[in-house]
Design a protein around this motif. Structure first.
Motif, PDB file in Angstrom:
ATOM      1  N   TYR A 136      -7.006 -25.934 -33.589  1.00 57.30           N
ATOM      2  CA  TYR A 136      -8.010 -25.865 -34.664  1.00 57.30           C
ATOM      3  C   TYR A 136      -8.139 -24.445 -35.184  1.00 57.30           C
ATOM      4  O   TYR A 136      -8.104 -24.194 -36.395  1.00 57.30           O
ATOM      5  N   PRO A 265     -17.531 -21.695 -37.834  1.00 55.58           N
ATOM      6  CA  PRO A 265     -17.990 -22.648 -36.825  1.00 55.58           C
ATOM      7  C   PRO A 265     -16.856 -23.573 -36.398  1.00 55.58           C
ATOM      8  O   PRO A 265     -15.820 -23.638 -37.055  1.00 55.58           O
ATOM      9  N   GLY A 266     -17.088 -24.256 -35.316  1.00 52.37           N
ATOM     10  CA  GLY A 266     -16.139 -25.245 -34.825  1.00 52.37           C
ATOM     11  C   GLY A 266     -16.913 -26.272 -34.028  1.00 52.37           C
ATOM     12  O   GLY A 266     -18.149 -26.278 -34.050  1.00 52.37           O
ATOM     13  N   PRO A 267     -16.214 -27.141 -33.333  1.00 51.36           N
ATOM     14  CA  PRO A 267     -16.926 -28.139 -32.536  1.00 51.36           C
ATOM     15  C   PRO A 267     -17.814 -27.443 -31.492  1.00 51.36           C
ATOM     16  O   PRO A 267     -17.363 -26.488 -30.858  1.00 51.36           O
ATOM     17  N   VAL A 268     -19.045 -27.909 -31.312  1.00 53.97           N
ATOM     18  CA  VAL A 268     -19.891 -27.301 -30.279  1.00 53.97           C
ATOM     19  C   VAL A 268     -19.354 -27.625 -28.891  1.00 53.97           C
ATOM     20  O   VAL A 268     -19.768 -27.023 -27.902  1.00 53.97           O
ATOM     21  N   THR A 269     -18.432 -28.563 -28.837  1.00 54.82           N
ATOM     22  CA  THR A 269     -17.814 -28.913 -27.559  1.00 54.82           C
ATOM     23  C   THR A 269     -16.649 -27.985 -27.213  1.00 54.82           C
ATOM     24  O   THR A 269     -16.076 -28.099 -26.131  1.00 54.82           O
ATOM     25  N   VAL A 274     -17.847 -21.008 -28.941  1.00 59.39           N
ATOM     26  CA  VAL A 274     -19.182 -20.628 -28.448  1.00 59.39           C
ATOM     27  C   VAL A 274     -19.581 -19.244 -28.957  1.00 59.39           C
ATOM     28  O   VAL A 274     -20.723 -19.029 -29.391  1.00 59.39           O
ATOM     29  N   HIS A 277     -20.567 -19.453 -32.625  1.00 57.34           N
ATOM     30  CA  HIS A 277     -21.856 -20.130 -32.808  1.00 57.34           C
ATOM     31  C   HIS A 277     -23.013 -19.238 -32.379  1.00 57.34           C
ATOM     32  O   HIS A 277     -24.040 -19.181 -33.050  1.00 57.34           O
ATOM     33  N   ARG A 278     -22.840 -18.551 -31.282  1.00 57.44           N
ATOM     34  CA  ARG A 278     -23.924 -17.662 -30.830  1.00 57.44           C
ATOM     35  C   ARG A 278     -24.202 -16.560 -31.837  1.00 57.44           C
ATOM     36  O   ARG A 278     -25.350 -16.220 -32.101  1.00 57.44           O
TER      37      ARG A 278
END
Lengths: 376, 376
Positions: A136, A265-269, A274, A277-278
């Motif tokens: 990704y 952003p990307g999948p939170v999974t 991470v 997102h942070r």
């Protein structure tokens, strides 16, 4: 620049571990040749004793000649603050981070490749991220870089595996200019798996390092290098970053330098998103989805500073040096750089740099022989 | 409440398309029985002519008795502002959106299920998103809802396919309380594929609607319904949203109501995350990764208002009605609600609501027979 000066720069570039604030101050004070002489003889002017310790381990070994020969052999050169190619405007931001650990501008930069460093970095975006990137991350990096190159931007990155590699490769695939800023000597293909990639980069782009030829990469050098990636760019975009990714450090340098930071952003999974997102959550980065979002980060009002217009900062955005230099200019008539430097209590080289910035802001004017306040 | 009053509420709840600001004002002015009488006879008090048009199409058809019978048959009831179950505090925020299209509080709410509406919404989070959700969206919704239920929160959603369904299902799977706010009559299982799901929800939770039994879902009703989802929650979280998702409308209502909005990022390559990313990018939502981030949205300082502490707002956070009511309280002694309402020029019901809010702020005090300024 004559050969003696060039050798002096090369000697000083090798004699202490960058960043070398004390060496730079000495060069500003007495000129590069006398500075090299002072370091080599351990006989330094008063007030510059600080230069002795950082140069103690290496001062006896003068590698200047061989370093310059290595550079020439590799289509390289040492770019110094007195060379036209020096990206002084971009690096100016680092003078404000002088006191931060590993802060401050580089003394000089080793550059190899067919491109001009200043031309590439003038409109460059840093595209950085995790070495352990996902499919990704690589995909969105390619897409974003293709968009950036399409709008005439250069791409700066760190030459590493993962996102860095995807960024350089995508830039080359779009016939764009790219600069790899290394944490080792510019003659070393690190990582070795990127030998081919570096060969592609130096065709029209550049490989850059503040470390002399032969220097190996070390952990602290990655952190030091990161400030150059940030400073040489108009924006830093983090594509993927784990919880403790080095690219978060690059982003932190960007904040220090006033360079806007975007994060994708990307999948939170995904553990590899991470860090992005942070940063977005905590307000350290803006969320960016595509190249257009990055353009908007750089020029929120749609006006590109690089296109000729400049914004006039209010008083608060002047740093301490700029304020002191501005205040040292007489209310009427003009003054020479030496006079202003003396009045401000700031070294001539830094005074010159500050005057250049103040001129772009329209806060001072040059009348050929000296500097004055602008006509109202 | 006597049967006559109950019938009057049910009649008025059906007689105009919600939200019914004019009807509410009439009830506030003359009481529910006289209001129903006035609407039915078309003989309204001066200043309330505005109630005639919105009720013109339906005033002749009194469905109150059959609607209440339907409710009873389905383990349901009509919850009005004078019932204990009325979530007045949460809905108060809608009085400030009175003038917005489709704004304003509901006149009453049809509720079915074993839960108490006010108890569920008191600590609820709205979890909303696209009907055309992806596997990613469903996965993160389940995870997030499990976390929310684990920290004692209820989950409000719209009962639709996609994210809404995942949210309700995950709440039930964690033995949590959930409320489905419908855009049709609470007796209609819409979508029909969710019949089983609604049966699960009403065991301990509730299905809620401001539309009388038998009302079919219509596009404008979804938008009107969205304001209730937002107002009945302590935070709204958008899990996945396309470019024009209805959940963006719910988020917009949340902003109007002062309810914090979170959005979960996803791959920038997913059309179902574009809405979330735009909201984050444009500052309309905070990026949230997990249930902890949502808790932080609700109580940034770690203090939960619902846990008994209340914050005292400064003057600026009082709305116009609250300010006027506070100013209408005499400097010494106390006054009845009727006296305060008269002095403030505000209907009794709204005055009562404002006094309740002012009391929680500690700005007024009740002494049993009337209201006074608090002792200093």
């Amino acid at each position: 620049m004559d050969a003696r000066e060039r050798l002096a720069w090369a000697y000083l570039a090798a004699v202490s571990e960058p960043p070398s604030a004390a060496v730079i101050r000495l060069v500003d004070a007495v000129g590069v040749v006398d500075a090299a002489q002072a370091v080599a003889t351990r006989c330094v002017p008063e007030g510059h004793q600080g230069v002795l310790r950082p140069t103690a381990a290496r001062y006896e070994k003068d590698t200047a000649r061989t370093d310059l020969e290595t550079a020439e052999r590799m289509n390289g050169r040492l770019v110094t603050p007195v060379d036209d190619e020096w990206p002084g405007w971009a690096l100016h931001a680092l003078t404000m981070s002088d006191t931060a650990p590993r802060g401050g501008p580089p003394l000089a930069l080793w550059v190899r490749g067919g491109g001009r460093l200043d031309a590439i970095t003038d409109r460059a975006v840093a595209v950085v991220g995790s070495r352990a990137s996902t499919g990704y991350g690589q995909h969105i990096t390619s897409k974003m870089v293709t968009g950036l190159i399409g709008s005439g931007r250069g791409v700066v990155s760190g030459g590493a595996y993962g996102i860095d590699g995807s960024a350089h490769r995508a830039a080359l695939a779009s016939d764009g200019l790219t600069a790899a800023v290394l944490a080792c000597g510019f003659d070393i293909d690190y990582p070795t798996g990127h030998t081919q990639l570096f060969a592609g980069i130096v065709a029209d782009g550049v490989v850059v390092s503040e470390y002399p030829p032969g220097t190996s990469a070390g952990r602290h050098r990655f952190l030091t290098r990161n400030r150059l990636v940030a400073a040489l760019s108009k924006a830093v975009v983090v594509m993927e970053a784990g919880r403790r990714s080095g690219s978060l450090n690059t982003a932190a340098w960007a904040v220090k330098c006033g360079v806007p930071v975007g994060a994708v952003p990307g999948p939170v999974t995904s553990a590899m998103s991470v860090g992005c997102h942070r940063m977005i959550r905590d307000g350290q980065a803006q969320l960016v989805m595509d190249a257009d979002d990055i353009e908007h980060l750089i020029t929120p009002d749609g006006v590109d500073d690089a296109a000729g217009t400049t914004r006039r900062p209010d008083e608060r955005t002047l740093d301490d040096v700029q304020s002191r230099v501005r205040d040292a200019i007489p209310g009427r008539g003009s003054a020479t750089i030496a006079e202003i430097a003396f009045a401000a209590g700031i070294e001539v080289a830094r005074t010159r740099s500050a005057l250049a910035m103040l001129e772009t802001y329209g806060l001072v004017a040059s009348d050929g022989s000296g500097w004055r306040l602008p006509a109202r």
